[in-house]
Every structure is written in C-alpha cells, then in structure tokens.
Design an enzyme around this catalytic site. Structure first.
Site, PDB file in Angstrom:
ATOM      1  N   GLU A   1       0.836  -1.215   0.000  1.00 39.19           N
ATOM      2  CA  GLU A   1       0.000   0.000   0.000  1.00 39.19           C
ATOM      3  C   GLU A   1       0.868   1.260   0.000  1.00 39.19           C
ATOM      4  OE1 GLU A   1      -3.248   0.329  -0.339  1.00 39.19           O
ATOM      5  OE2 GLU A   1      -3.710  -1.799  -0.296  1.00 39.19           O
TER       6      GLU A   1
ATOM      7  N   ASN B   1       1.204   3.919  -3.117  1.00 38.60           N
ATOM      8  CA  ASN B   1       0.912   5.341  -2.918  1.00 38.60           C
ATOM      9  C   ASN B   1       2.055   6.211  -3.429  1.00 38.60           C
ATOM     10  OD1 ASN B   1      -1.567   4.866  -1.794  1.00 38.60           O
ATOM     11  ND2 ASN B   1      -0.965   5.356   0.306  1.00 38.60           N
TER      12      ASN B   1
ATOM     13  N   ARG C   1      -9.570   3.572  -6.883  1.00 38.23           N
ATOM     14  CA  ARG C   1      -8.801   3.318  -5.677  1.00 38.23           C
ATOM     15  C   ARG C   1      -9.799   3.120  -4.540  1.00 38.23           C
ATOM     16  NH1 ARG C   1      -4.625   1.514  -6.554  1.00 38.23           N
ATOM     17  NH2 ARG C   1      -4.025   2.023  -4.441  1.00 38.23           N
TER      18      ARG C   1
HETATM   19  N1  LIG Z   1       2.984   9.082  -1.183  1.00 37.32           N
HETATM   20  C1  LIG Z   1       1.957   9.914  -1.404  1.00 37.32           C
HETATM   21  N2  LIG Z   1       2.145  11.077  -2.093  1.00 37.32           N
HETATM   22  C2  LIG Z   1       1.117  11.936  -2.333  1.00 37.32           C
HETATM   23  N3  LIG Z   1      -0.154  11.719  -1.911  1.00 37.32           N
HETATM   24  C3  LIG Z   1      -0.403  10.578  -1.223  1.00 37.32           C
HETATM   25  C4  LIG Z   1       0.621   9.628  -0.936  1.00 37.32           C
HETATM   26  N4  LIG Z   1       0.068   8.612  -0.243  1.00 37.32           N
HETATM   27  C5  LIG Z   1      -1.232   8.920  -0.094  1.00 37.32           C
HETATM   28  N5  LIG Z   1      -1.528  10.097  -0.686  1.00 37.32           N
HETATM   29  C6  LIG Z   1      -2.861  10.772  -0.687  1.00 37.32           C
HETATM   30  O1  LIG Z   1      -3.652  10.193   0.333  1.00 37.32           O
HETATM   31  C7  LIG Z   1      -4.869   9.646  -0.221  1.00 37.32           C
HETATM   32  C8  LIG Z   1      -5.288   8.425   0.556  1.00 37.32           C
HETATM   33  O2  LIG Z   1      -4.357   7.335   0.357  1.00 37.32           O
HETATM   34  P1  LIG Z   1      -4.900   5.851   0.518  1.00 37.32           P
HETATM   35  O3  LIG Z   1      -5.550   5.721   1.856  1.00 37.32           O
HETATM   36  O4  LIG Z   1      -3.791   4.902   0.227  1.00 37.32           O
HETATM   37  O5  LIG Z   1      -6.044   5.751  -0.597  1.00 37.32           O
HETATM   38  P2  LIG Z   1      -5.909   5.553  -2.179  1.00 37.32           P
HETATM   39  O6  LIG Z   1      -4.474   5.236  -2.520  1.00 37.32           O
HETATM   40  O7  LIG Z   1      -6.832   4.429  -2.476  1.00 37.32           O
HETATM   41  O8  LIG Z   1      -6.341   6.862  -2.778  1.00 37.32           O
HETATM   42  C9  LIG Z   1      -4.541   9.410  -1.684  1.00 37.32           C
HETATM   43  O9  LIG Z   1      -5.703   9.407  -2.480  1.00 37.32           O
HETATM   44  C10 LIG Z   1      -3.615  10.576  -1.998  1.00 37.32           C
HETATM   45  O10 LIG Z   1      -4.348  11.752  -2.236  1.00 37.32           O
HETATM   46 MG   LIG Z   2      -3.349   3.876  -1.549  1.00 41.77          MG
END
Ligand SMILES: Nc1ncnc2c1ncn2[C@@H]1O[C@H](COP(=O)(O)OP(=O)(O)O)[C@@H](O)[C@H]1O
Ligand SMILES: [Mg+2]
Length: 148
Positions: free
Chosen positions: A48, A52, A107
C-alpha cells in the site's frame, strides 16, 4: 541477535516493482521467523505504501525513486517508505477511511487505514513538493515462541 540489522532498497517508481518491494521486505524479515499472517500483514502494508508513492507521489513517473529502509531490532521490524514526490496537502483528510484523491482510478481509499491496522505503529509525514514518508513498526511473535 545483537544490535540491529538494516537494509535499504531504492527502485524506480514503476508498478512492476510493487511485487518486488513486498517480496524483498518479506525475505529480509523472514529471519525473525514470522507467522504467515504476520508476513501477509507486512507485505500488504508495504504494498500500500509503495503503491501510494508511485501513483500519488510520483504520478507514475518511472524516472523517480522510491526508497524503503528496514531495520530489525529485537523482535520488531521498523520500515520507512519514502518518496520525494508531490506531497500531501491535508494529511488528516488523506488518512480518513475511504478518502481518495483519485476516485477515477477505482482506488479504495483504504491504504492508510490498512497500514494503520496491520502494523503496530504507523506515522506519516509529508511536505508539499517535498515528498512523503511513511514510518511503520511491527512486532513479530516468532513461530518458535508459539510452538515451544
Ligand atoms: N505518497 C503519497 N504522495 C502523495 N499523496 C499521497 C501519498 N500517499 C497517499 N496520498 C494521498 O492520500 C490519499 C489516501 O491514500 P490511501 O488511503 O492509500 O487511498 P488511495 O491510494 O486508495 O487513494 C490518496 O488518495 C492521496 O491523495
Ligand atoms: Mg493507496
């Protein structure tokens, strides 16, 4: 084991490397003799965080790099997954279950929630245009301890 045991892994922000990253971490942690469940929790959390970094942090730019640092100390493994990508504007919002900034990609918005639940410690720090760093820790109750 005396002291700590560390490894660092950097790789291109390509989705093909998600599987590589979670298998590499699992291989490193196998010296703690984790249960299958512990190993699956760890692999899922790594997966995960790496996903991300690749899709949100770097918007799939394969010239960018994701870095994983892992450290085994006693019966615990601590991990950081970092990118130097776009960063997160509102961390509190981003951590909400079901929140995603990319609904068009189908997502789930559950990545952070999964990391938080599968690991014993979870922290995320981020800076706009500076990148994001997820730090996690899991204690491994080795199989030996269970069966002896
Ligand atoms: N490494 C990252 N860099 C930039 N934004 C991130 C990162 N990790 C997470 N995010 C932001 O946080 C939100 C939530 O992440 P997550 O819970 O993994 O849900 P998803 O990946 O399904 O969107 C993402 O939609 C994104 O906007
Ligand atoms: Mg994610």
């Amino acid at each position: 084991m005396n002291g700590s045991n560390e490894m660092t892994l950097s790789f291109s922000a390509r989705s093909e490397n998600e599987a590589f990253a979670r298998i590499a971490v699992a291989a490193f942690v196998s010296q703690l003799d984790p249960t299958l469940e512990e190993l699956n929790d760890l692999k899922t959390a790594v997966s995960e965080a790496v996903t991300n970094a690749i899709i949100h942090g770097y918007e799939n730019d394969p010239t960018c790099e994701v870095t994983i640092e892992a450290r085994i100390e006693g019966d615990s493994v601590s991990l950081t997954v970092s990118d130097s990508g776009r960063g997160i504007e509102d961390l509190e919002l981003a951590r909400q279950p079901l929140y995603t900034s990319k609904p068009e990609l189908e997502r789930s918005g559950m990545g952070f929630t999964i990391m938080e639940n599968f690991m014993d410690r979870f922290e995320v720090s981020s800076r706009i245009d500076g990148g994001t760093r997820v730090a996690m820790l899991k204690r491994i109750e080795s199989k030996k301890a269970l069966y002896n």
